[in-house]
Design a protein around this motif. Structure first.
Motif, PDB file in Angstrom:
ATOM      1  N   PHE A   1      -6.705  88.974  21.968  1.00  0.00           N
ATOM      2  CA  PHE A   1      -6.768  89.100  20.507  1.00  0.00           C
ATOM      3  C   PHE A   1      -5.337  89.112  19.994  1.00  0.00           C
ATOM      4  N   LEU A   2      -5.062  88.350  18.948  1.00  0.00           N
ATOM      5  CA  LEU A   2      -3.776  88.405  18.260  1.00  0.00           C
ATOM      6  C   LEU A   2      -4.006  88.703  16.788  1.00  0.00           C
ATOM      7  N   TRP A   3      -3.336  89.741  16.278  1.00  0.00           N
ATOM      8  CA  TRP A   3      -3.351  90.062  14.856  1.00  0.00           C
ATOM      9  C   TRP A   3      -1.978  89.747  14.269  1.00  0.00           C
ATOM     10  N   THR A   4      -1.954  89.167  13.079  1.00  0.00           N
ATOM     11  CA  THR A   4      -0.710  88.942  12.348  1.00  0.00           C
ATOM     12  C   THR A   4      -0.889  89.453  10.931  1.00  0.00           C
ATOM     13  N   LEU A   5      -0.074  90.444  10.567  1.00  0.00           N
ATOM     14  CA  LEU A   5      -0.105  90.989   9.202  1.00  0.00           C
ATOM     15  C   LEU A   5       0.892  90.188   8.371  1.00  0.00           C
ATOM     16  N   ARG A   6       0.383  89.247   7.598  1.00  0.00           N
ATOM     17  CA  ARG A   6       1.270  88.296   6.915  1.00  0.00           C
ATOM     18  C   ARG A   6       1.989  88.921   5.732  1.00  0.00           C
ATOM     19  N   ASP A   7       1.297  89.718   4.961  1.00  0.00           N
ATOM     20  CA  ASP A   7       1.903  90.496   3.887  1.00  0.00           C
ATOM     21  C   ASP A   7       0.941  91.627   3.567  1.00  0.00           C
ATOM     22  N   GLN A   8       1.173  92.316   2.452  1.00  0.00           N
ATOM     23  CA  GLN A   8       0.366  93.485   2.136  1.00  0.00           C
ATOM     24  C   GLN A   8      -1.123  93.165   1.970  1.00  0.00           C
ATOM     25  N   ASP A   9      -1.448  91.941   1.611  1.00  0.00           N
ATOM     26  CA  ASP A   9      -2.830  91.612   1.278  1.00  0.00           C
ATOM     27  C   ASP A   9      -3.444  90.497   2.118  1.00  0.00           C
ATOM     28  N   HIS A  10      -2.732  90.031   3.133  1.00  0.00           N
ATOM     29  CA  HIS A  10      -3.237  88.920   3.932  1.00  0.00           C
ATOM     30  C   HIS A  10      -2.989  89.179   5.415  1.00  0.00           C
ATOM     31  N   ALA A  11      -4.006  88.922   6.225  1.00  0.00           N
ATOM     32  CA  ALA A  11      -3.889  89.085   7.676  1.00  0.00           C
ATOM     33  C   ALA A  11      -4.624  87.949   8.378  1.00  0.00           C
ATOM     34  N   HIS A  12      -4.228  87.713   9.620  1.00  0.00           N
ATOM     35  CA  HIS A  12      -4.844  86.657  10.421  1.00  0.00           C
ATOM     36  C   HIS A  12      -5.167  87.221  11.793  1.00  0.00           C
ATOM     37  N   TRP A  13      -6.336  86.847  12.312  1.00  0.00           N
ATOM     38  CA  TRP A  13      -6.771  87.270  13.650  1.00  0.00           C
ATOM     39  C   TRP A  13      -7.240  86.054  14.427  1.00  0.00           C
ATOM     40  N   GLU A  14      -7.042  86.089  15.739  1.00  0.00           N
ATOM     41  CA  GLU A  14      -7.601  85.022  16.554  1.00  0.00           C
ATOM     42  C   GLU A  14      -7.946  85.537  17.950  1.00  0.00           C
ATOM     43  N   GLN A  15      -8.954  84.905  18.515  1.00  0.00           N
ATOM     44  CA  GLN A  15      -9.397  85.215  19.869  1.00  0.00           C
ATOM     45  C   GLN A  15      -9.209  83.978  20.742  1.00  0.00           C
ATOM     46  N   ALA A  16      -8.750  84.192  21.971  1.00  0.00           N
ATOM     47  CA  ALA A  16      -8.576  83.085  22.903  1.00  0.00           C
ATOM     48  C   ALA A  16      -9.059  83.486  24.284  1.00  0.00           C
ATOM     49  N   TYR A  17      -9.550  82.497  25.047  1.00  0.00           N
ATOM     50  CA  TYR A  17      -9.958  82.687  26.435  1.00  0.00           C
ATOM     51  C   TYR A  17      -9.019  81.886  27.340  1.00  0.00           C
ATOM     52  N   SER A  18      -8.797  82.414  28.532  1.00  0.00           N
ATOM     53  CA  SER A  18      -8.147  81.634  29.584  1.00  0.00           C
ATOM     54  C   SER A  18      -9.108  81.542  30.765  1.00  0.00           C
ATOM     55  N   TYR A  19      -9.458  80.317  31.105  1.00  0.00           N
ATOM     56  CA  TYR A  19     -10.336  80.074  32.246  1.00  0.00           C
ATOM     57  C   TYR A  19      -9.540  79.795  33.525  1.00  0.00           C
ATOM     58  N   ASP A  20      -8.293  79.349  33.371  1.00  0.00           N
ATOM     59  CA  ASP A  20      -7.528  78.885  34.526  1.00  0.00           C
ATOM     60  C   ASP A  20      -6.300  79.736  34.836  1.00  0.00           C
ATOM     61  N   ASN A  21      -6.095  80.840  34.104  1.00  0.00           N
ATOM     62  CA  ASN A  21      -4.925  81.706  34.277  1.00  0.00           C
ATOM     63  C   ASN A  21      -3.610  80.993  33.998  1.00  0.00           C
ATOM     64  N   ARG A  22      -3.670  79.880  33.274  1.00  0.00           N
ATOM     65  CA  ARG A  22      -2.457  79.150  32.908  1.00  0.00           C
ATOM     66  C   ARG A  22      -2.391  78.843  31.419  1.00  0.00           C
ATOM     67  N   THR A  23      -3.525  78.571  30.811  1.00  0.00           N
ATOM     68  CA  THR A  23      -3.552  78.157  29.410  1.00  0.00           C
ATOM     69  C   THR A  23      -4.555  78.997  28.635  1.00  0.00           C
ATOM     70  N   TRP A  24      -4.369  79.037  27.321  1.00  0.00           N
ATOM     71  CA  TRP A  24      -5.292  79.736  26.420  1.00  0.00           C
ATOM     72  C   TRP A  24      -6.036  78.711  25.573  1.00  0.00           C
ATOM     73  N   GLU A  25      -7.331  78.948  25.370  1.00  0.00           N
ATOM     74  CA  GLU A  25      -8.122  78.165  24.424  1.00  0.00           C
ATOM     75  C   GLU A  25      -8.528  79.092  23.278  1.00  0.00           C
ATOM     76  N   THR A  26      -7.987  78.843  22.102  1.00  0.00           N
ATOM     77  CA  THR A  26      -8.378  79.633  20.938  1.00  0.00           C
ATOM     78  C   THR A  26      -9.778  79.218  20.507  1.00  0.00           C
ATOM     79  N   ASN A  27     -10.686  80.208  20.402  1.00  0.00           N
ATOM     80  CA  ASN A  27     -12.077  79.867  20.095  1.00  0.00           C
ATOM     81  C   ASN A  27     -12.623  80.575  18.860  1.00  0.00           C
ATOM     82  N   TRP A  28     -11.823  81.440  18.235  1.00  0.00           N
ATOM     83  CA  TRP A  28     -12.289  82.114  17.022  1.00  0.00           C
ATOM     84  C   TRP A  28     -11.059  82.544  16.241  1.00  0.00           C
ATOM     85  N   THR A  29     -11.008  82.226  14.953  1.00  0.00           N
ATOM     86  CA  THR A  29      -9.934  82.699  14.090  1.00  0.00           C
ATOM     87  C   THR A  29     -10.539  83.247  12.808  1.00  0.00           C
TER      88      THR A  29
END
Length: 216
Positions: A166-194
């Motif tokens: 999970f990655l959270w980014t607080l962009r400013d006082q009123d805006h935020a972004h979240w994303e979820q990613a999976y790694s199947y191969d222990n080398r790369t991430w696939e973002t599957n939900w934002t």
């Protein structure tokens, strides 16, 4: 998937086995190193503070969710849907609960977060209104500045082992972004939900700390 003959001649098989054995001896602990491989940034030791989620409390949030329809197959087919979120702190901020309601999906999800002061880490749990089950293992981590990182090992909906981020980014006082990613191969991430969040009027969006479900 290989497209070559999977039944080589006996002599070739013997040579291959000998070569593999010699590589293993030369590599020393290479098999163990491969087993311990993790995708970039993965860590279950990220720490934070008990105030990390204060930002989200006391307000209502309007959110746009983007979810990949199929994971781990190289898909680029996304679905988008709106939702509202309302959260409340407990135990002087050492626990938070927020509920998200998606009107077009006609379902809700609840996030429970608890803070361990000894480890200085948050544990994040999810409960879907469809299943009614507290999902484990928890995502663990915390914020450094305006960025939050949380990780765990789990399985996807098909039972395949994955590492989760999970990655959270607080962009400013009123805006935020979240994303979820999976790694199947222990080398790369696939973002599957934002998700993108915009702070709204709690009185308009929430009732008794929960999203209003107008027309539900």
């Amino acid at each position: 998937m290989t497209l070559f003959n999977r039944k080589p001649a006996a002599a070739l098989m013997a040579v291959s086995l000998f070569a593999a054995a010699m590589v293993g001896v030369a590599a020393g602990d290479a098999p163990q190193a491969a087993a311990d491989a993790v995708p970039p940034g993965y860590s279950t030791t990220v720490t934070g503070t008990t105030h990390d989620f204060d930002y989200f409390m006391g307000s209502g949030w309007v959110t746009t969710q983007h979810r990949l329809k199929a994971t781990g197959v190289g898909s680029h087919d996304w679905e988008t849907f709106p939702a509202t979120l309302c959260g409340s702190p407990y135990l002087n901020g050492m626990a938070t609960v927020d509920e998200m309601y998606a009107p077009t999906k006609r379902n809700s999800g609840l996030t429970l977060r608890t803070f361990d002061p000894a480890k200085r880490q948050w544990s994040i749990y999810w409960v879907s209104s469809k299943a009614g089950v507290l999902e484990t293992p928890a995502m663990v981590g915390g914020f450094h500045g305006k960025v939050g990182e949380f990780y765990s090992e789990d399985h996807d909906t098909h039972g395949r082992p994955v590492k989760v981020r999970f990655l959270w980014t607080l962009r400013d006082q009123d805006h935020a972004h979240w994303e979820q990613a999976y790694s199947y191969d222990n080398r790369t991430w696939e973002t599957n939900w934002t998700a993108d969040f915009v702070r709204g009027d709690r009185a308009e969006l929430c009732e008794d700390g929960r999203p209003k479900q107008i027309g539900a």
